[in-house]
Design an enzyme around this catalytic site. Structure first.
Site, PDB file in Angstrom:
ATOM      1  N   GLY A  26      24.421  57.482   5.997  1.00  0.00           N
ATOM      2  CA  GLY A  26      24.159  58.795   5.406  1.00  0.00           C
ATOM      3  C   GLY A  26      24.513  58.777   3.931  1.00  0.00           C
ATOM      4  N   ARG A  48      23.874  53.919  15.561  1.00  0.00           N
ATOM      5  CA  ARG A  48      23.635  54.158  16.987  1.00  0.00           C
ATOM      6  C   ARG A  48      22.166  53.855  17.293  1.00  0.00           C
ATOM      7  NH1 ARG A  48      23.740  60.800  16.469  1.00  0.00           N
ATOM      8  NH2 ARG A  48      22.848  60.682  14.410  1.00  0.00           N
ATOM      9  N   SER A  51      18.653  55.355  15.739  1.00  0.00           N
ATOM     10  CA  SER A  51      18.955  56.063  14.499  1.00  0.00           C
ATOM     11  C   SER A  51      17.759  56.034  13.554  1.00  0.00           C
ATOM     12  CB  SER A  51      20.153  55.417  13.812  1.00  0.00           C
ATOM     13  OG  SER A  51      20.245  55.888  12.485  1.00  0.00           O
ATOM     14  N   SER A  53      17.915  56.266  10.513  1.00  0.00           N
ATOM     15  CA  SER A  53      18.281  55.598   9.253  1.00  0.00           C
ATOM     16  C   SER A  53      18.029  54.093   9.285  1.00  0.00           C
ATOM     17  CB  SER A  53      19.771  55.808   8.938  1.00  0.00           C
ATOM     18  OG  SER A  53      20.127  57.146   9.060  1.00  0.00           O
ATOM     19  N   LYS A 131      35.352  60.010  -5.154  1.00  0.00           N
ATOM     20  CA  LYS A 131      35.433  61.427  -5.498  1.00  0.00           C
ATOM     21  C   LYS A 131      34.080  61.892  -6.003  1.00  0.00           C
ATOM     22  CE  LYS A 131      38.304  62.640  -3.704  1.00  0.00           C
ATOM     23  NZ  LYS A 131      38.738  63.841  -2.982  1.00  0.00           N
ATOM     24  N   ASP A 191      41.977  67.518  -0.148  1.00  0.00           N
ATOM     25  CA  ASP A 191      40.518  67.538  -0.038  1.00  0.00           C
ATOM     26  C   ASP A 191      40.056  68.795   0.703  1.00  0.00           C
ATOM     27  OD1 ASP A 191      38.033  65.782  -0.408  1.00  0.00           O
ATOM     28  OD2 ASP A 191      37.898  66.308   1.708  1.00  0.00           O
ATOM     29  N   GLU A 195      37.967  71.961  -1.098  1.00  0.00           N
ATOM     30  CA  GLU A 195      36.629  72.412  -0.696  1.00  0.00           C
ATOM     31  C   GLU A 195      36.656  73.836  -0.144  1.00  0.00           C
ATOM     32  OE1 GLU A 195      35.844  68.991   1.593  1.00  0.00           O
ATOM     33  OE2 GLU A 195      36.461  69.812   3.511  1.00  0.00           O
ATOM     34  N   GLU A 227      22.611  85.188 -14.052  1.00  0.00           N
ATOM     35  CA  GLU A 227      23.940  85.426 -14.603  1.00  0.00           C
ATOM     36  C   GLU A 227      25.044  84.859 -13.715  1.00  0.00           C
ATOM     37  OE1 GLU A 227      24.179  86.738 -17.633  1.00  0.00           O
ATOM     38  OE2 GLU A 227      26.286  86.216 -17.433  1.00  0.00           O
ATOM     39  N   SER A 252      31.289  82.618 -26.638  1.00  0.00           N
ATOM     40  CA  SER A 252      31.588  83.562 -27.724  1.00  0.00           C
ATOM     41  C   SER A 252      33.022  84.074 -27.602  1.00  0.00           C
ATOM     42  CB  SER A 252      30.623  84.745 -27.648  1.00  0.00           C
ATOM     43  OG  SER A 252      30.907  85.497 -26.467  1.00  0.00           O
TER      44      SER A 252
HETATM   45  P1  NAD Z   1      26.565  61.911   6.597  1.00  0.00           P
HETATM   46  O1  NAD Z   1      26.472  63.058   7.516  1.00  0.00           O
HETATM   47  O2  NAD Z   1      25.782  61.939   5.334  1.00  0.00           O
HETATM   48  O3  NAD Z   1      26.149  60.552   7.350  1.00  0.00           O
HETATM   49  C1  NAD Z   1      26.644  60.235   8.601  1.00  0.00           C
HETATM   50  C2  NAD Z   1      25.932  59.027   9.196  1.00  0.00           C
HETATM   51  O4  NAD Z   1      26.405  58.836  10.515  1.00  0.00           O
HETATM   52  C3  NAD Z   1      24.435  59.152   9.276  1.00  0.00           C
HETATM   53  O5  NAD Z   1      23.913  57.892   8.894  1.00  0.00           O
HETATM   54  C4  NAD Z   1      24.113  59.336  10.735  1.00  0.00           C
HETATM   55  O6  NAD Z   1      23.008  58.548  11.053  1.00  0.00           O
HETATM   56  C5  NAD Z   1      25.313  58.783  11.432  1.00  0.00           C
HETATM   57  N1  NAD Z   1      25.684  59.619  12.585  1.00  0.00           N
HETATM   58  C6  NAD Z   1      25.617  60.967  12.649  1.00  0.00           C
HETATM   59  N2  NAD Z   1      26.089  61.394  13.836  1.00  0.00           N
HETATM   60  C7  NAD Z   1      26.458  60.291  14.515  1.00  0.00           C
HETATM   61  C8  NAD Z   1      27.010  60.080  15.803  1.00  0.00           C
HETATM   62  N3  NAD Z   1      27.269  61.122  16.612  1.00  0.00           N
HETATM   63  N4  NAD Z   1      27.249  58.825  16.194  1.00  0.00           N
HETATM   64  C9  NAD Z   1      26.970  57.787  15.391  1.00  0.00           C
HETATM   65  N5  NAD Z   1      26.448  57.937  14.159  1.00  0.00           N
HETATM   66  C10 NAD Z   1      26.206  59.170  13.726  1.00  0.00           C
HETATM   67  O7  NAD Z   1      28.130  61.690   6.310  1.00  0.00           O
HETATM   68  P2  NAD Z   1      28.862  61.477   4.899  1.00  0.00           P
HETATM   69  O8  NAD Z   1      28.826  62.750   4.121  1.00  0.00           O
HETATM   70  O9  NAD Z   1      28.389  60.215   4.281  1.00  0.00           O
HETATM   71  O10 NAD Z   1      30.372  61.303   5.390  1.00  0.00           O
HETATM   72  C11 NAD Z   1      30.875  60.093   5.906  1.00  0.00           C
HETATM   73  C12 NAD Z   1      32.368  60.038   5.603  1.00  0.00           C
HETATM   74  O11 NAD Z   1      32.558  60.029   4.190  1.00  0.00           O
HETATM   75  C13 NAD Z   1      33.154  61.220   6.138  1.00  0.00           C
HETATM   76  O12 NAD Z   1      34.424  60.772   6.533  1.00  0.00           O
HETATM   77  C14 NAD Z   1      33.288  62.110   4.904  1.00  0.00           C
HETATM   78  O13 NAD Z   1      34.414  62.964   4.942  1.00  0.00           O
HETATM   79  C15 NAD Z   1      33.439  61.068   3.822  1.00  0.00           C
HETATM   80  N6  NAD Z   1      33.132  61.486   2.466  1.00  0.00           N
HETATM   81  C16 NAD Z   1      31.938  62.098   2.192  1.00  0.00           C
HETATM   82  C17 NAD Z   1      31.641  62.452   0.888  1.00  0.00           C
HETATM   83  C18 NAD Z   1      30.312  63.081   0.533  1.00  0.00           C
HETATM   84  O14 NAD Z   1      30.158  63.508  -0.595  1.00  0.00           O
HETATM   85  N7  NAD Z   1      29.320  63.168   1.406  1.00  0.00           N
HETATM   86  C19 NAD Z   1      32.557  62.187  -0.152  1.00  0.00           C
HETATM   87  C20 NAD Z   1      33.744  61.526   0.154  1.00  0.00           C
HETATM   88  C21 NAD Z   1      34.015  61.184   1.467  1.00  0.00           C
HETATM   89 MG    MG Z   2      35.847  66.040  -0.704  1.00  0.00          MG
END
Ligand code: NAD
Ligand code: MG
Length: 337
Positions: A26, A48, A51, A53, A131, A191, A195, A227, A252
């Site tokens: 993802g 999985r 998928s 992806s 980050k 974190d 958020e 705005e 300003s």
């Molecule tokens: P995402 O939702 O974008 O991607 C998740 C991936 O996992 C996808 O490829 C999906 O195919 C797969 N997936 C989804 N459900 C599943 C399941 N039930 N079983 C197996 N695979 C599954 O996630 P992300 O935003 O990349 O987050 C991943 C980690 O990174 C998390 O721990 C998140 O907190 C962390 N993180 C994310 C960001 C961000 O900006 N997105 C930033 C920092 C850290």
């Molecule tokens: Mg964060």
């Protein structure tokens, strides 16, 4: 002062000859996997069965395998699945395939900190948390710069956990920008607080309240939208470049005076009190319990709130206005229905 590591501290040899499994493709997963490959590491993407992806990962030149197989053949396993799926996938497919001396990695501390995942004592457990969203982790890597990250070591079984984690940070480009040392506890709590109280929750509630106030007072919704939402980016860009002082220098004097005298009336002692309560719910585990329960129930409240928010007046007005600015519209900015 915080300890910050850079490329000179990220010795790639700490991971030499080691295979890295990136689980998930993802936002973060695609960026980590492609950056690792381009940095010359041996990467396998774990997905999985079925998928959607998998095709994208293969197009990017990556090898894709079922999660259990990817973990079994890897020395380093980075878990980039949704936080609410990690505990189940860990129990079913990751834990049975971990070997002593492996390193289990996360990009967010949620599941380790709240103990929904409890790895065995003979594996390193570390975090590299960029980050920034994944597309920036990829784009900045390609530009030769990088996205800053946090590093934390939960368990150092091999005596080399920090060096291995830093080598990983170097390989995905984060050590070019700086990697700040933290703990799983600090990363997870700050974190979630960030958020909830400002980045997503606080800001979107401010935008909505200001927009509604103007519209209810009879002003044109399009004017209110520009705005209260559109211009926010210009202001935040200035803060990002030079802090609040640079933003105040650029607006300003009238705007700056309004900032000092009216801002603290909008965000006041009651708001700070609520922020402390939100932080207490995070630290005491009440938020984690609530969110895990929501996931287990199939996200009923979450999906309802998402639907309500998408059909709000603010969002409808925004969709109309952005049609006037087609350069803002990309496939990615239209949420899937
Ligand atoms: P995402 O939702 O974008 O991607 C998740 C991936 O996992 C996808 O490829 C999906 O195919 C797969 N997936 C989804 N459900 C599943 C399941 N039930 N079983 C197996 N695979 C599954 O996630 P992300 O935003 O990349 O987050 C991943 C980690 O990174 C998390 O721990 C998140 O907190 C962390 N993180 C994310 C960001 C961000 O900006 N997105 C930033 C920092 C850290
Ligand atoms: Mg964060």
């Amino acid at each position: 002062m915080a300890t910050i590591y850079y490329d000179k501290d990220a010795d790639a040899s700490a991971l030499s000859g080691q295979k890295i499994a990136v689980l998930g493709f993802g936002s973060q997963g695609h960026a980590h996997a492609l950056n690792l490959k381009d940095s010359g590491f041996d990467v396998v993407v774990g997905l999985r069965d079925g998928s959607s992806s998998a095709a994208k990962a293969r197009e990017g030149g990556l090898t894709v395998k079922p999660i259990g197989e990817a973990v079994a053949e890897a020395d380093v396993v980075m878990v980039l699945l949704p936080d609410t799926s990690q505990a189940r996938v860990y129990g079913e497919e990751i834990a049975p395939n971990l070997e002593p001396g492996n390193m289990l990695m996360f990009a967010h501390g949620f599941n380790i900190h709240f103990r929904t995942i409890d790895p065995p004592g003979d594996v390193d457990v570390t975090m590299i948390a960029p980050k920034g969203p994944g597309h920036l982790v990829r784009r900045t890597y390609e530009q030769g710069i990088g996205t800053p990250a946090l590093v934390a070591v939960h368990r150092d079984a091999t005596g080399k956990a920090l060096q291995r984690a830093l080598a990983y940070a170097g390989a995905i480009g984060c050590a070019r920008a700086g990697v700040i040392e933290t703990s799983f506890e600090e990363e997870t709590e700050t974190d979630l607080f960030g958020e909830q109280s400002i980045l997503c929750g606080g800001t979107s509630a401010l935008v909505r309240s200001a927009f509604d106030t103007l519209v209810e007072a009879g002003y044109q919704p399009e004017i209110a939208y520009f705005e209260c939402l559109h211009e926010l980016k210009l202001i935040v860009d200035l803060m990002y470049e030079g802090g609040l002082s640079w933003m105040r220098y650029s607006v300003s004097d009238t705007a700056e005076y309004g900032d000092y005298t009216r801002g603290p009336r909008v965000v006041n002692d009651a708001t700070r009190e609520e922020m402390r309560r939100i932080l207490d719910e995070i630290r005491g585990g009440a938020f984690a319990k609530e969110w895990i329960g929501e996931a287990e129930a199939g996200f009923p409240n979450f999906l309802r709130m998402r639907q309500e928010a998408r059909s709000s007046r603010l969002e409808e007005v925004g969709r109309g206005l952005r049609r006037m600015m087609p350069w803002l519209e990309s496939e990615r900015k239209v949420p899937p229905t």
